[in-house]
Every structure is written in C-alpha cells, then in structure tokens.
Design a protein around this motif. Structure first.
Motif, PDB file in Angstrom:
ATOM      1  N   ASP A   1       0.838  -1.205   0.000  1.00  0.00           N
ATOM      2  CA  ASP A   1       0.000   0.000   0.000  1.00  0.00           C
ATOM      3  C   ASP A   1       0.871   1.253   0.000  1.00  0.00           C
ATOM      4  O   ASP A   1       0.573   2.224  -0.713  1.00  0.00           O
ATOM      5  CB  ASP A   1      -0.917  -0.015   1.216  1.00  0.00           C
ATOM      6  N   ILE A   2       1.940   1.248   0.777  1.00  0.00           N
ATOM      7  CA  ILE A   2       2.842   2.396   0.807  1.00  0.00           C
ATOM      8  C   ILE A   2       3.547   2.559  -0.532  1.00  0.00           C
ATOM      9  O   ILE A   2       3.671   3.678  -1.056  1.00  0.00           O
ATOM     10  CB  ILE A   2       3.865   2.246   1.947  1.00  0.00           C
ATOM     11  N   ASP A   3       3.998   1.453  -1.108  1.00  0.00           N
ATOM     12  CA  ASP A   3       4.650   1.523  -2.424  1.00  0.00           C
ATOM     13  C   ASP A   3       3.705   2.125  -3.461  1.00  0.00           C
ATOM     14  O   ASP A   3       4.119   2.938  -4.297  1.00  0.00           O
ATOM     15  CB  ASP A   3       5.103   0.132  -2.867  1.00  0.00           C
ATOM     16  N   ASP A   4       2.441   1.734  -3.402  1.00  0.00           N
ATOM     17  CA  ASP A   4       1.452   2.286  -4.339  1.00  0.00           C
ATOM     18  C   ASP A   4       1.281   3.791  -4.125  1.00  0.00           C
ATOM     19  O   ASP A   4       1.173   4.564  -5.090  1.00  0.00           O
ATOM     20  CB  ASP A   4       0.112   1.580  -4.167  1.00  0.00           C
ATOM     21  N   ALA A   5       1.245   4.213  -2.856  1.00  0.00           N
ATOM     22  CA  ALA A   5       1.103   5.638  -2.548  1.00  0.00           C
ATOM     23  C   ALA A   5       2.321   6.421  -3.018  1.00  0.00           C
ATOM     24  O   ALA A   5       2.198   7.535  -3.536  1.00  0.00           O
ATOM     25  CB  ALA A   5       0.882   5.825  -1.045  1.00  0.00           C
ATOM     26  N   LEU A   6       3.508   5.850  -2.843  1.00  0.00           N
ATOM     27  CA  LEU A   6       4.720   6.516  -3.305  1.00  0.00           C
ATOM     28  C   LEU A   6       4.716   6.654  -4.828  1.00  0.00           C
ATOM     29  O   LEU A   6       5.091   7.708  -5.368  1.00  0.00           O
ATOM     30  CB  LEU A   6       5.948   5.716  -2.863  1.00  0.00           C
ATOM     31  N   ALA A   7       4.292   5.616  -5.511  1.00  0.00           N
ATOM     32  CA  ALA A   7       4.241   5.669  -6.971  1.00  0.00           C
ATOM     33  C   ALA A   7       3.242   6.721  -7.451  1.00  0.00           C
ATOM     34  O   ALA A   7       3.504   7.464  -8.400  1.00  0.00           O
ATOM     35  CB  ALA A   7       3.880   4.296  -7.529  1.00  0.00           C
ATOM     36  N   ALA A   8       2.095   6.782  -6.774  1.00  0.00           N
ATOM     37  CA  ALA A   8       1.060   7.739  -7.170  1.00  0.00           C
ATOM     38  C   ALA A   8       1.479   9.176  -6.889  1.00  0.00           C
ATOM     39  O   ALA A   8       1.009  10.113  -7.535  1.00  0.00           O
ATOM     40  CB  ALA A   8      -0.247   7.428  -6.441  1.00  0.00           C
ATOM     41  N   ALA A   9       2.382   9.361  -5.908  1.00  0.00           N
ATOM     42  CA  ALA A   9       2.804  10.709  -5.530  1.00  0.00           C
ATOM     43  C   ALA A   9       3.788  11.311  -6.520  1.00  0.00           C
ATOM     44  O   ALA A   9       4.084  12.506  -6.449  1.00  0.00           O
ATOM     45  CB  ALA A   9       3.435  10.679  -4.144  1.00  0.00           C
TER      46      ALA A   9
END
Length: 211
Positions: A7-15
């Motif tokens: 979930d954090i990796d996805d948030a980092l990618a989206a940012a």
C-alpha cells in the motif's frame, strides 16, 4: 505486513516523487511503535537512510513540570497532555521543507520528551508518524489532512492490557499502580481512540508480532 508495504509503495508511486506521510494510529499497547519501526527499517534497508523520516507523536508530550503546573500530571497521555499545535506545525514543516528538520523524541525511561533528537532528512520521500490521536477531531483534526495513508493497529484488550502493565512496571510503577493506571487512564483513552477506527485506510490486527 506485506499488505502495508504494498500500500505504501502504491502511494509513493502515485505521488510521483512528492513527499508522503504514513500515519500509524491505535489504542495504547496495540503495537503502533513497532509497526512504524518495521516500516522505517524496511525503507532504510531497501532505499537508503535518507529516504524516510520518523516522527513519533510521543515526542510532543508536555513535560512533567508543565503537566504538574496545569494539574494534568495524573492523567498524562490523555489528548490534552500533548503540544498538539507544535506537532501539527512540525509535521507540516517536515512535509514542505527542503532542509533537514529536527524533531523531538520521547524517553520512556524518564517519561520526558527530548527536543531535537530526531532528524527528518531533506531527502526523505516518506515520513512515518505514529501516535494515539492522529485521527481525532477538535484540535487534532488538521493531522488527518496532512497524512497520505492512515493505518489503525489494534489488538485484543487482554493483550494490550498485559503489555501496558508490563510497560508501566518497567517505568517504575508498582504492579498495583500499573494496573490502576491502565484502568483509569489507558483504557478510557483506548475507548476514545476506537471511535476513529472507521477513518483508517487499513486496519492491522496485532496479536504478538507488534508490541
């Protein structure tokens, strides 16, 4: 744990390279600090020490001297025994700063905050912050707007109580005083925090791994 990191990796990618904030919230003794530490250690190991900064809410405890002056020392840990404004201001500064930011930590042995003992690197893409009240309304409400992802850590009441009693004894309280503190301070706070559980992006059930 894999779900959290994904979930954090996805948030980092989206940012798209912008700094994000992961908040870890939950009742006393649920395992917030351990989960936050696992997250920080993972990203330091995989992306370098400058990739992530740690900002514990406990560093914003009012000092025992101030709590005694305010008549709140006997309820230390309640929402109004923290420098909420200072925490919100420093979290906001850490999100937007292009320089290193120094933050306080908390010494559980002395029961006192320690100023400027943590460094939030200017190079950080991720800030991990944890504490009991990140999702409360009132003076705490601005925190939710600063947090990209909010994880609620929970554990059975009996597990939490055992951890808390042992923690208070280790800090110098007698077994009876430790149990009384859990009953009169920690558990009422836990009931308040439980009302914020539905606002979390993920709920992590903690039994033994997180303390």
């Amino acid at each position: 744990m894999t779900t959290v990191l994904t979930d954090i990796d996805d948030a980092l990618a989206a940012a798209s390279g912008e700094r994000i904030v992961v908040g870890v919230v939950g009742p006393p003794g649920a395992g917030k600090s351990t989960l936050a530490r696992v997250i920080v250690d993972h990203y330091r190991a995989t992306r370098g020490s400058g990739f992530v900064g740690s900002l514990p809410m406990d560093g914003f405890h009012l000092s025992n001297t101030v709590l005694r002056h305010l008549g709140r020392l006997d309820r230390k840990g309640a929402p109004d025994t923290f420098d909420v404004g200072g925490y919100v201001a420093l979290l906001s500064r850490a999100i937007h700063s292009d320089a290193d930011v120094y933050a306080p930590d908390f010494d559980h042995t002395t029961g006192e905050p320690i100023s400027a003992s943590l460094i939030l690197p200017a190079s950080a893409s991720l800030i991990v912050t944890e504490g009991n009240y990140l999702a409360l309304d009132g003076s705490w409400a601005p925190v939710r707007g600063l947090v990209t992802r909010l994880y609620y850590v929970d554990a059975p009441a009996a597990v939490r109580r055992d951890r808390l009693v042992r923690r208070h004894i280790a800090a110098g309280r007698s077994p009876s005083a430790a149990r009384a503190w859990v009953d009169t301070i920690d558990e009422p706070n836990a009931a308040l925090i439980a009302t914020t559980r539905p606002t979390a992006d993920l709920v992590i059930e903690s039994v033994s791994r997180f303390r």
